[in-house]
Design an enzyme around this catalytic site. Structure first.
Site, PDB file in Angstrom:
ATOM      1  CG  ASP A   1       5.781   3.468   1.620  1.00  0.00           C
ATOM      2  OD1 ASP A   1       5.785   4.217   2.697  1.00  0.00           O
ATOM      3  OD2 ASP A   1       4.557   3.435   0.891  1.00  0.00           O
TER       4      ASP A   1
ATOM      5  CG  PHE B   1      -1.882   1.228   1.317  1.00  0.00           C
ATOM      6  CD1 PHE B   1      -3.140   1.199   0.245  1.00  0.00           C
ATOM      7  CD2 PHE B   1      -1.536   2.478   1.875  1.00  0.00           C
ATOM      8  CE1 PHE B   1      -3.830   2.341   0.454  1.00  0.00           C
ATOM      9  CE2 PHE B   1      -2.641   3.600   1.960  1.00  0.00           C
ATOM     10  CZ  PHE B   1      -3.382   3.564   1.237  1.00  0.00           C
TER      11      PHE B   1
ATOM     12  CE  LYS C   1       0.241   5.728   7.609  1.00  0.00           C
ATOM     13  NZ  LYS C   1      -1.139   6.322   7.841  1.00  0.00           N
TER      14      LYS C   1
HETATM   15  N1  PLP Z   1       2.652   4.381   2.177  1.00  0.00           N
HETATM   16  C1  PLP Z   1       2.333   3.544   3.579  1.00  0.00           C
HETATM   17  C2  PLP Z   1       2.960   2.305   3.760  1.00  0.00           C
HETATM   18  C3  PLP Z   1       1.139   3.857   4.328  1.00  0.00           C
HETATM   19  O1  PLP Z   1       0.927   3.087   5.233  1.00  0.00           O
HETATM   20  C4  PLP Z   1       0.260   4.947   3.813  1.00  0.00           C
HETATM   21  C5  PLP Z   1      -1.029   5.343   4.579  1.00  0.00           C
HETATM   22  O2  PLP Z   1      -1.530   4.300   5.344  1.00  0.00           O
HETATM   23  C6  PLP Z   1       0.649   5.803   2.806  1.00  0.00           C
HETATM   24  C7  PLP Z   1       1.796   5.393   2.066  1.00  0.00           C
HETATM   25  C8  PLP Z   1      -0.236   6.745   2.470  1.00  0.00           C
HETATM   26  O3  PLP Z   1       0.016   8.113   3.135  1.00  0.00           O
HETATM   27  P1  PLP Z   1      -0.968   9.197   3.245  1.00  0.00           P
HETATM   28  O4  PLP Z   1      -2.266   8.759   3.738  1.00  0.00           O
HETATM   29  O5  PLP Z   1      -0.263  10.234   4.029  1.00  0.00           O
HETATM   30  O6  PLP Z   1      -0.958   9.654   1.806  1.00  0.00           O
END
Ligand code: PLP
Length: 384
Positions: free
Chosen positions: A213, A129, A242
């Site tokens: 990520d 994700f 986050k």
């Molecule tokens: N990447 C990961 C691993 C995530 O857990 C999330 C959100 O849960 C995102 C990207 C997306 O982040 P945002 O909601 O700040 O766009």
């Protein structure tokens, strides 16, 4: 039902919100509009890692907001420059691009690796994700999330999270492998070291970039500042967001030396990104988290939490690292994870979330105490 929930006529229904209206937070606790006190074991989905309204974050924001709130990214500010130093020096040592969210950080990473290898493919993992914007969504091979929004950005190659699959997928046309070290939104699935090593070796073989990520795993969540520090692999770039801003919206792409010269002026940008207020908040978060004793405590508390979860009825497959944890409920026809979460929220005053029909995830603030963990487990037991 709270007044805010009753009066919510004009919010597009992108979230199935619980009818709870939170008014106040402090440390590990939240209070709703009826004065009920909750233990927050979700912390805004891994955002409020230093706890709600940490005094250092509040003070840094108050101070900065009275001094300067915004200038264009055509100029420097001290908080932005200092934060770039802290991010780079604590990780890959190259350059930093600021943005406002995790998805945007991944957009920046995708643009960077495509510019480094024009037209190249991006290999991503099943169950990964990376966010909801088009590039990040295209890197998120989940049918339910992608299908309604086709056509997506071309050039993404989803593969199972196995060493062989990653090795086979990477070739001379690969720009990057983009992956999480622990797949948070899919239920805290730890990607095996063999997969990470295969990705590292495959990228090295063809000159592709390995991007981690760390939006959810970063900023101390797993018990080291970055998730990759507990693996045998160092990526070429990482993304974070986050927890970085202590609750304020900020994200960043951090590169190693090799990728730090790829972007030129005009290649990418964002009006608000890295503004002085969010950067000051993030510096305060760094001051709290960049502390080996606190991170060691996160690892020990994680072990304690997993041990206590193992003792609960109807619980199987407890998994996680540090304070990023989840468990599955046994498929015995009893209440599902979403049912349990709803009841835990509304009746036991415990905030957690369900990442699937059987999976409950716990992401408490990193400043949680052992007593608060035991209290949360007791509330879960009451529901299970
Ligand atoms: N990447 C990961 C691993 C995530 O857990 C999330 C959100 O849960 C995102 C990207 C997306 O982040 P945002 O909601 O700040 O766009």
């Amino acid at each position: 039902m709270s007044p805010a929930a009753q009066d919510a006529h004009h919010l597009l229904p992108t979230y199935a919100r619980f009818p709870v209206e939170f008014e106040r937070g402090s440390g590990v606790r939240l209070w709703d509009s009826d004065g009920n006190e909750y233990l927050d074991f979700l912390c805004g989905i891994s955002v409020s890692s230093v706890g709600h309204c940490h005094p250092k974050v509040v003070e840094a924001v108050r101070d900065q907001v009275g001094r300067l709130i915004h200038v264009s990214n055509l100029y420097f500010t001290a908080p932005m420059t200092r934060l770039a130093d802290r991010l780079a020096e604590s990780s890959l040592g190259g350059g930093v691009f600021f943005c406002n969210s995790g998805a945007e950080a991944n957009e920046a990473a995708i643009k960077l690796v495509r510019k480094a290898r024009p037209g190249g493919d991006v290999v991503v993992l099943h169950n990964g994700f990376h966010g909801r914007t088009y590039g990040a969504l295209s890197a998120t091979p989940q049918e339910s999330k992608q299908a309604p929004f086709a056509p997506l950005v071309p050039g993404f190659r989803p593969v199972p999270a196995t060493a062989d699959a990653v090795r086979d997928a990477v070739d001379e046309n690969t720009a990057a492998v983009v992956m999480e070290v622990i797949q948070g939104e899919s239920g805290v699935l730890i990607v095996g070291d063999d997969v990470l090593v295969a990705a590292r070796e495959a990228c090295d073989r063809v000159g592709a970039a390995l991007v981690f990520d760390e939006v959810q795993t970063g900023m101390g969540r797993t018990g080291t500042l970055w998730g990759y520090e507990q693996t045998p692999v160092v990526p070429d770039a990482l993304t974070t967001a986050k927890a970085l801003g202590g609750g304020l919206p900020i994200g960043a792409l951090v590169t190693g030396e090799r990728l730090s010269t790829v972007f030129s002026p005009g290649d990418h940008g964002s009006t608000f990104a890295g503004g002085p207020v969010v950067a000051a908040a993030a510096l305060a978060v760094f001051d709290v988290l960049d502390d080996p004793a606190l991170l060691a405590r996160v690892r020990a508390l994680g072990d304690h939490l997993r041990g206590r979860l193992e003792e609960l009825p109807r619980v199987e497959t407890v998994r996680g690292r540090g304070l990023m944890n989840a468990f599955d409920l046994v498929a015995d026809g009893g209440p599902t994870a979403p049912d349990v979460v709803t009841r835990a929220l509304l009746e036991q005053r415990l905030v957690v979330n369900a990442t699937g029909p059987r999976t409950i995830r716990l992401l408490p603030p990193l400043v949680v105490t052992e007593e608060e963990i035991d209290e949360a487990v007791a509330r879960l037991r009451a529901v299970l």
